[in-house]
Each structure stands twice: as structure tokens, then as C-alpha cells.
Design a protein around this motif. Structure first.
Motif, PDB file in Angstrom:
ATOM      1  N   LEU A  54       0.848  -1.188   0.000  1.00 15.95           N
ATOM      2  CA  LEU A  54       0.000   0.000   0.000  1.00 15.95           C
ATOM      3  C   LEU A  54       0.880   1.233   0.000  1.00 15.95           C
ATOM      4  N   ARG A  55       0.685   2.112  -0.988  1.00 12.47           N
ATOM      5  CA  ARG A  55       1.426   3.376  -1.052  1.00 12.47           C
ATOM      6  C   ARG A  55       0.482   4.516  -0.655  1.00 12.47           C
ATOM      7  N   VAL A  56       0.850   5.236   0.379  1.00 10.58           N
ATOM      8  CA  VAL A  56       0.029   6.315   0.931  1.00 10.58           C
ATOM      9  C   VAL A  56       0.574   7.659   0.455  1.00 10.58           C
ATOM     10  N   ALA A  57      -0.301   8.523   0.004  1.00 12.98           N
ATOM     11  CA  ALA A  57       0.102   9.840  -0.486  1.00 12.98           C
ATOM     12  C   ALA A  57       0.460  10.765   0.669  1.00 12.98           C
ATOM     13  N   ILE A  58       1.577  11.457   0.510  1.00  9.33           N
ATOM     14  CA  ILE A  58       1.939  12.550   1.416  1.00  9.33           C
ATOM     15  C   ILE A  58       2.133  13.764   0.511  1.00  9.33           C
ATOM     16  N   PRO A  59       1.065  14.526   0.241  1.00  8.30           N
ATOM     17  CA  PRO A  59       1.154  15.621  -0.723  1.00  8.30           C
ATOM     18  C   PRO A  59       2.312  16.561  -0.420  1.00  8.30           C
ATOM     19  N   TYR A  60       3.137  16.811  -1.449  1.00 12.77           N
ATOM     20  CA  TYR A  60       4.335  17.635  -1.387  1.00 12.77           C
ATOM     21  C   TYR A  60       5.176  17.355  -0.139  1.00 12.77           C
ATOM     22  N   GLY A  61       5.057  16.132   0.384  1.00 12.91           N
ATOM     23  CA  GLY A  61       5.916  15.649   1.446  1.00 12.91           C
ATOM     24  C   GLY A  61       5.679  16.245   2.816  1.00 12.91           C
ATOM     25  N   GLN A  62       4.489  16.832   3.066  1.00 12.17           N
ATOM     26  CA  GLN A  62       4.254  17.494   4.350  1.00 12.17           C
ATOM     27  C   GLN A  62       3.276  16.718   5.224  1.00 12.17           C
ATOM     28  N   LEU A  63       3.671  16.547   6.493  1.00  7.21           N
ATOM     29  CA  LEU A  63       2.869  15.842   7.493  1.00  7.21           C
ATOM     30  C   LEU A  63       2.813  16.662   8.773  1.00  7.21           C
ATOM     31  N   ASN A  64       1.814  16.388   9.596  1.00  8.28           N
ATOM     32  CA  ASN A  64       1.866  16.873  10.979  1.00  8.28           C
ATOM     33  C   ASN A  64       2.038  15.685  11.922  1.00  8.28           C
ATOM     34  N   GLY A  65       2.193  15.978  13.196  1.00  9.86           N
ATOM     35  CA  GLY A  65       2.456  14.915  14.159  1.00  9.86           C
ATOM     36  C   GLY A  65       1.346  13.899  14.245  1.00  9.86           C
ATOM     37  N   ARG A  66       0.110  14.363  14.190  1.00  5.98           N
ATOM     38  CA  ARG A  66      -1.033  13.445  14.261  1.00  5.98           C
ATOM     39  C   ARG A  66      -1.019  12.455  13.108  1.00  5.98           C
ATOM     40  N   GLN A  67      -0.686  12.938  11.925  1.00  4.31           N
ATOM     41  CA  GLN A  67      -0.652  12.056  10.758  1.00  4.31           C
ATOM     42  C   GLN A  67       0.494  11.047  10.853  1.00  4.31           C
ATOM     43  N   LEU A  68       1.659  11.516  11.301  1.00 11.50           N
ATOM     44  CA  LEU A  68       2.776  10.583  11.419  1.00 11.50           C
ATOM     45  C   LEU A  68       2.510   9.547  12.506  1.00 11.50           C
ATOM     46  N   ARG A  69       1.832   9.943  13.579  1.00  9.31           N
ATOM     47  CA  ARG A  69       1.454   8.967  14.612  1.00  9.31           C
ATOM     48  C   ARG A  69       0.521   7.907  14.030  1.00  9.31           C
ATOM     49  N   ARG A  70      -0.382   8.313  13.170  1.00 13.83           N
ATOM     50  CA  ARG A  70      -1.300   7.346  12.568  1.00 13.83           C
ATOM     51  C   ARG A  70      -0.540   6.385  11.657  1.00 13.83           C
ATOM     52  N   LEU A  71       0.430   6.896  10.913  1.00 10.62           N
ATOM     53  CA  LEU A  71       1.253   6.008  10.092  1.00 10.62           C
ATOM     54  C   LEU A  71       2.019   5.017  10.961  1.00 10.62           C
ATOM     55  N   ALA A  72       2.477   5.477  12.121  1.00 10.76           N
ATOM     56  CA  ALA A  72       3.182   4.587  13.048  1.00 10.76           C
ATOM     57  C   ALA A  72       2.260   3.487  13.560  1.00 10.76           C
ATOM     58  N   VAL A  73       1.026   3.836  13.884  1.00 10.78           N
ATOM     59  CA  VAL A  73       0.058   2.848  14.363  1.00 10.78           C
ATOM     60  C   VAL A  73      -0.233   1.815  13.271  1.00 10.78           C
ATOM     61  N   ILE A  74      -0.366   2.278  12.032  1.00  9.91           N
ATOM     62  CA  ILE A  74      -0.600   1.351  10.922  1.00  9.91           C
ATOM     63  C   ILE A  74       0.584   0.407  10.769  1.00  9.91           C
ATOM     64  N   ALA A  75       1.810   0.949  10.856  1.00  8.05           N
ATOM     65  CA  ALA A  75       3.005   0.105  10.773  1.00  8.05           C
ATOM     66  C   ALA A  75       3.011  -0.947  11.875  1.00  8.05           C
ATOM     67  N   ARG A  76       2.613  -0.549  13.065  1.00  8.23           N
ATOM     68  CA  ARG A  76       2.630  -1.463  14.222  1.00  8.23           C
ATOM     69  C   ARG A  76       1.512  -2.503  14.151  1.00  8.23           C
ATOM     70  N   ASP A  77       0.307  -2.069  13.793  1.00  5.23           N
ATOM     71  CA  ASP A  77      -0.865  -2.942  13.897  1.00  5.23           C
ATOM     72  C   ASP A  77      -1.161  -3.740  12.625  1.00  5.23           C
ATOM     73  N   TYR A  78      -0.729  -3.231  11.477  1.00  7.12           N
ATOM     74  CA  TYR A  78      -1.095  -3.879  10.218  1.00  7.12           C
ATOM     75  C   TYR A  78       0.105  -4.343   9.395  1.00  7.12           C
ATOM     76  N   ASP A  79       1.296  -3.841   9.691  1.00  9.49           N
ATOM     77  CA  ASP A  79       2.494  -4.212   8.936  1.00  9.49           C
ATOM     78  C   ASP A  79       3.454  -4.939   9.876  1.00  9.49           C
ATOM     79  N   ARG A  80       4.722  -4.851   9.605  1.00  6.78           N
ATOM     80  CA  ARG A  80       5.719  -5.533  10.437  1.00  6.78           C
ATOM     81  C   ARG A  80       6.540  -4.550  11.272  1.00  6.78           C
ATOM     82  N   GLY A  81       5.901  -3.447  11.621  1.00  9.41           N
ATOM     83  CA  GLY A  81       6.530  -2.503  12.541  1.00  9.41           C
ATOM     84  C   GLY A  81       7.350  -1.416  11.903  1.00  9.41           C
TER      85      GLY A  81
END
Length: 552
Positions: A54-81
Motif C-alpha cells: 500500500l502506497r500512501v500519499a503525502i502531498p508535497y511531502g508534508q505531514l503533521n504529528g497526528r498524521q505521522l502517529r497514525r502512520l506509526a500505528v498502521i506500521a505497528r498494527d497492520y504491517d511488520r513494525g
């Protein structure tokens, strides 16, 4: 940063619900894989060597902390960390089960993220300078225009099924950190008097036939940009080849027509637009989008910061990190911080869930809740006060992401290669790790200076090997992996495609061969201020080819 409006939210929510139904039909056997493929590609889902990706869009490469935390949760709960940050300023998850992808997309939608148009023959994620809005050398902030292009291109009915995938990059500084000349369209912001506009380059790209983009217009006023982009896209849609996917990119069209003829066709298409077809983009709307990207209120500081300067004296590792990974900011007393995702022996661009959580915390606490992804597969905190650097460094070091190597020889762009990708001919990650080990000594790296090594596992060039100062391309020869070396590429405002040095090398021979090339450079440079790419340009390639193929 931009926040979703009601239209964004509805579009993303409806797409998630639609794709959930499509996944259920695939899992039940109602849809065969060939029937499912065009549906999943519209939602950023690839079938890789071992699993769906799954490739997730990060428009023009900008994130906030809440979004990066959600990506971390997805990595932990649905991927291999972990997640893998890409050269398109996106993130990929390599091990998400198909049945879970709709839940992942729903979770992403809650924090204003999605995977729309991260794959398929459409206009992909618009990329930009990772220091946008902060860089001391910036003329203008390109992010508002990246957002305007995103809104224009998302679900555009004319451009949903182009001859081939399409990539746009925008920069607002004289020094090009967005590699605009190797994109399908590269936009360089310019100003003429009070009028803001764009220098437009078209037809760049890498892959099996690399090309640098042609200058199509020296200046398109900002209010006319979308109409001009539509003219380019219509010419491509009309004349781009659909009979051969290897010749379907716009770079082939520009090359075959010639830049002058392509330029004429665009002017003709642009002039043919009737008034009611033009995109009304009033100054008020431009101002509204710009307001989302207003810089944080930073307090300028005069003179050095005592705590920062003291730690540089006390801690040599911190001093090295400060020399290498900090970048000038337009506000005195502040810097932009590169967080290297290239530790020695690691996989370039990978970040664990814990590391993502750390970066999110640092952004929220010290960096105005702003995080960027660079096209070199690193993360950036663009707005940091000098006084906060000691605390930031300590947390980065504890998380294992305080490597001081930004733009040095171990800060390599490396594609996933044959360890993950079903298109790859050869492994990339192990070769990159072996090269890193040869140059692992920090003093050695710093003595070498700025030198970009890029590695691709196949001719598709996802590792940007064509524009590496030293490029490495993995090829398959009768079941054995060899690595072709190129010299002299660069992706900045002096963009160049590297030249093939000679026959391919076996994987075990690559690290030693590159060491000979680098040590030859150190012997031949005028002084330490002359970079590898400059010595190469001054002397030509022969001394380095001889070193590359010399016996150990």
C-alpha cells in the motif's frame, strides 16, 4: 499546512467505502486478480513479490504529528513494525494484508490522508522542496501551488487514464532540491515585477530511456498556470503513444516531436481554449490557499545560542551532526533539521513505528507540528530554534535516527529492489548496506564531502541511479546479478544523466570498486572544497573508470 474541506473529506470517504466493496468481492472470488488490478491501482495497492503493498500519499511531502502517529500505528498494527519512505515523498507499507487495507484507508481518512492517485496512469503526488517555506535561499514557497495542482488533478476526468503515469515537481528556490528536470513537468517559480509565475520544463524522466526536460515556457503567470498545464496534458493525451508502454511517457513524445514542435502544439492548444473552458482562478482563491501555508511565528534570535554552542564543544558527535544535518533558515536563530533514515547497515528510507512516534513528538514539541519527507528518503523538521537542538538530538540518538550523514556518501537513495519488488532484476538493499560499510567511518565520510550514490534494482530507476553522482543499476545476466556503474549524474539545477562507465560488476566487487573511485577523487581534487562531481567535470571520467576497473 492545508486542511481538508468538505469536498476533500467526502471524496476520500466515498472512495474508501467503494474500495471496501471491491476488496470483499476479490476475497470472495467474485473478482479475479486481472479484474481487480485496475481497481486496486486506483487506491495505491500494488501486488509485490511477496504480498500486496500500500502506497500512501503525502502531498508535497508534508505531514503533521497526528498524521505521522497514525502512520506509526498502521506500521505497528497492520504491517511488520515499519514503513518505507519513498523518493516521491510518500510512504509504503509492504506487508499489509488485503483484507485489512480498507480499514487502513478508513483510519488514514480520519487524519486527512489517503492513497488516491499514488499509482496507475494518472497524475501522481506532486512533489516539492523539502525545505519549502523555511529555506534561506527560497524565492517563494512552492507548497500553495503544489496544493492547487493537487486539487486540480485529483479525479480530473480527462487525465484519469493517461498513456502512462505522470509526475509533477515544483521548486521555489534557485537551488533545485526537487529534481524538476527529471519530471514529466517541472515548475520553477519565478517573479517578473509584481507578477508571480513559472518556468515550465516538460519531458524529463528516468527509466530505460532517461531524458532531461525541455524548457517549454520561460514564464507562465500564476493565474494562467492550470490552463497551461491542461494544454500540456491534452497534447500528451492526444499524441502520447498507447501501443507501447515503454514509449508511452511524455519524455518520448517530446523527444520524438522535438522540443520546438512540442512547444508549438502546446501554444496552439492553449490558444484554442475557449473562455468558458478556462479555469477561473481568482486572486482571492490563490490567497486563500496561500493562507494555509503561512509560516509559523518565529522569534528571530541575534547571536549564537549558548547551550547549543556549549554542547558542540562538549560532544563531538553532536558537533558533527550539527555541521552536517542542519540547514540555514530564513529566520535568524533557527535551522531546518534533516533526520537521516540511513543508519549504517539499515535499509534506506525505513522508519520503525517507534521512530515515527519519536519524530511526531519532536515536531509537536519543538518544530511547530511540521514534518517533511525528502525525495532522498529522509525526514525533515523545517522550523527548529537553535536552543532546542540539544534536546532534539538526544531524543533522535535514543531512537537510532541521529546519523550525521545528510548528503554524504552513506546517505544513499536505494529502491527496495529484488527483496520486495516483482519488477526488479537484482537486489538493491544488500548492495547499499555493503557500500555503507566500506565508508562507515564518520571522519572518512566527512573528508569525502557531498557525494550522492543512488541504487536501482532494475531499469525502471526508482532509485534514481541516472542522476546519482555515482549511479548503480542492478541487471540480470542469465540468472546472475551484475551492477552497472554510471558517473556524473546530478538532479539539481545543473541536472545531468550519468554516463555508463563500462561492464557491470558482481555484487561483491562493487564496494571495493567504489572505494577506489572515491580515493582517486581524494587524490586528484584541488582541495577539500572541490566536490566529487566538480573534480569529475574538471578531469573527465577516464581516471575514475580506470580506478573502477583496476585490480584490487
Amino acid at each position: 499546512m492545508y486542511r481538508y474541506d468538505e469536498f476533500d473529506a467526502r471524496i476520500v470517504s466515498e472512495r474508501v467505502a467503494q474500495f471496501r466493496g471491491q476488496v470483499n468481492r476479490r476475497l470472495s472470488g467474485e473478482l479475479l486478480e486481472d479484474e481487480f488490478k485496475p481497481l486496486r491501482l486506483q487506491n495505491g495497492v500494488y501486488l509485490q513479490l511477496h504480498a500486496y503493498m500500500l502506497r500512501v500519499a503525502i502531498p508535497y511531502g508534508q505531514l503533521n504529528g497526528r498524521q505521522l502517529r497514525r502512520l506509526a500505528v498502521i506500521a505497528r498494527d497492520y504491517d511488520r513494525g515499519y514503513g518505507h519512505f519513498t523518493t516521491r515523498q510518500n510512504i509504503q507499507f509492504n506487508w499489509v494484508a488485503l483484507k485489512d487495507i480498507p480499514d487502513v484507508l478508513e483510519s488514514l481518512a480520519e487524519v486527512e490522508m489517503h492513497a488516491i492517485q499514488t499509482s496507475g496512469n494518472c497524475i501522481r503526488n506532486t512533489t516539492s522542496d523539502h525545505f519549502a517555506g523555511a529555506a534561506k535561499d527560497e524565492i517563494m514557497d512552492p507548497r500553495p501551488w503544489c496544493e492547487i495542482i493537487r486539487q486540480w488533478s485529483t479525479f480530473h476526468p480527462e487525465f484519469a487514464f493517461l498513456p502512462r503515469k505522470f509526475k509533477i515537481a515544483v521548486t521555489g528556490a534557485d537551488h533545485d532540491r526537487a529534481a524538476i528536470r527529471v519530471h514529466d513537468i517541472g515548475l520553477h517559480m519565478r517573479q517578473r515585477g509584481d507578477v508571480v509565475g513559472f518556468e515550465v520544463h516538460v519531458g524529463g524522466g528516468q527509466g530505460r530511456t532517461p531524458h532531461l526536460a525541455a524548457l517549454v515556457s520561460e514564464f507562465v503567470p500564476e493565474t494562467e498556470l492550470l490552463d497551461y498545464l491542461e494544454a500540456i496534458m491534452r497534447v500528451y493525451n492526444r499524441f502520447g503513444r498507447r501501443d507501447n508502454k515503454y514509449k508511452a511517457r511524455i519524455k518520448i513524445l517530446v523527444s520524438e516531436l522535438g522540443a520546438d514542435e512540442f512547444r508549438r502544439l502546446v501554444r496552439e492548444e492553449y490558444a484554442a481554449q475557449r473562455e468558458h473552458e478556462k479555469i477561473a482562478l481568482p486572486q482571492e482563491e490563490i490567497a486563500r490557499i496561500h493562507a494555509y501555508f503561512a509560516p509559523p511565528e518565529l522569534i528571530p534570535a541575534s547571536g549564537p545560542n549558548e547551550a547549543f554552542e556549549a554542547l558542540k564543544v562538549e560532544d563531538k558527535e553532536f558537533a558533527r551532526w550539527a555541521r552536517i544535518n542542519l540547514h540555514p533558515h530564513k529566520v535568524d536563530g533557527h535551522v531546518s533539521v534533516t533526520i537521516s533514515l540511513k543508519p549504517i547497515g539499515g535499509a534506506a528510507g525505513d522508519a520503525t513505528d517507534a521512530q515515527m512516534m519519536t519524530v511526531a513528538h519532536l515536531a509537536e514539541t519543538y518544530a511547530h507540528d511540521d514534518i517533511r519527507v525528502s525525495h532522498a528518503q529522509n525526514l525533515v523538521l523545517p522550523h527548529v530554534a537553535l536552543k532546542d537542538l540539544p534536546d532534539i538530538y538526544r531524543e533522535l540518538k535514543a531512537a537510532g535516527i541521529a546519523t550525521a550523514n545528510e548528503s554524504l556518501i552513506t546517505d544513499m537513495i536505494v529502491c527496495p529492489g529484488l527483496d520486495y519488488c516483482n519488477l526488479a532484476n537484482a537486489r538493491s538493499i544488500p548492495v547499499g548496506q555493503a557500500v555503507q560499510q566500506v565508508f562507515a567511518d564518520p571522519d572518512y565520510q566527512e573528508d569525502i564531502g557531498r557525494l550522492h550514490i543512488n541504487i536501482s534494482g532494475c531499469i525502471n530507476a526508482c532509485g534514481h541511479h541516472h542522476v546519482g553522482h555515482i549511479g548503480i543499476l542492478g541487471v540480470d545476466r542469465k540468472g546472475e546479478e551484475f551492477y552497472q556503474i554510471t558517473l556524473g549524474g546530478r538532479a539539481d539545477e545543473k541536472a545531468a544523466i550519468g554516463d555508463i562507465a563500462g561492464p557491470g560488476l558482481k555484487a561483491d566487487d562493487v564496494p571495493g570498486a567504489l572505494k577506489r573511485v572515491v580515493d582517486t577523487y581524494r587524490d586528484l581534487r584541488t582541495d577539500k572544497s572541490e566536490l566529487f562531481i566538480e573534480t569529475l567535470a574538471r578531469l573527465g571520467h577516464e581516471p575514475f573508470k580506470e580506478a573502477l576497473y583496476a585490480a584490487d
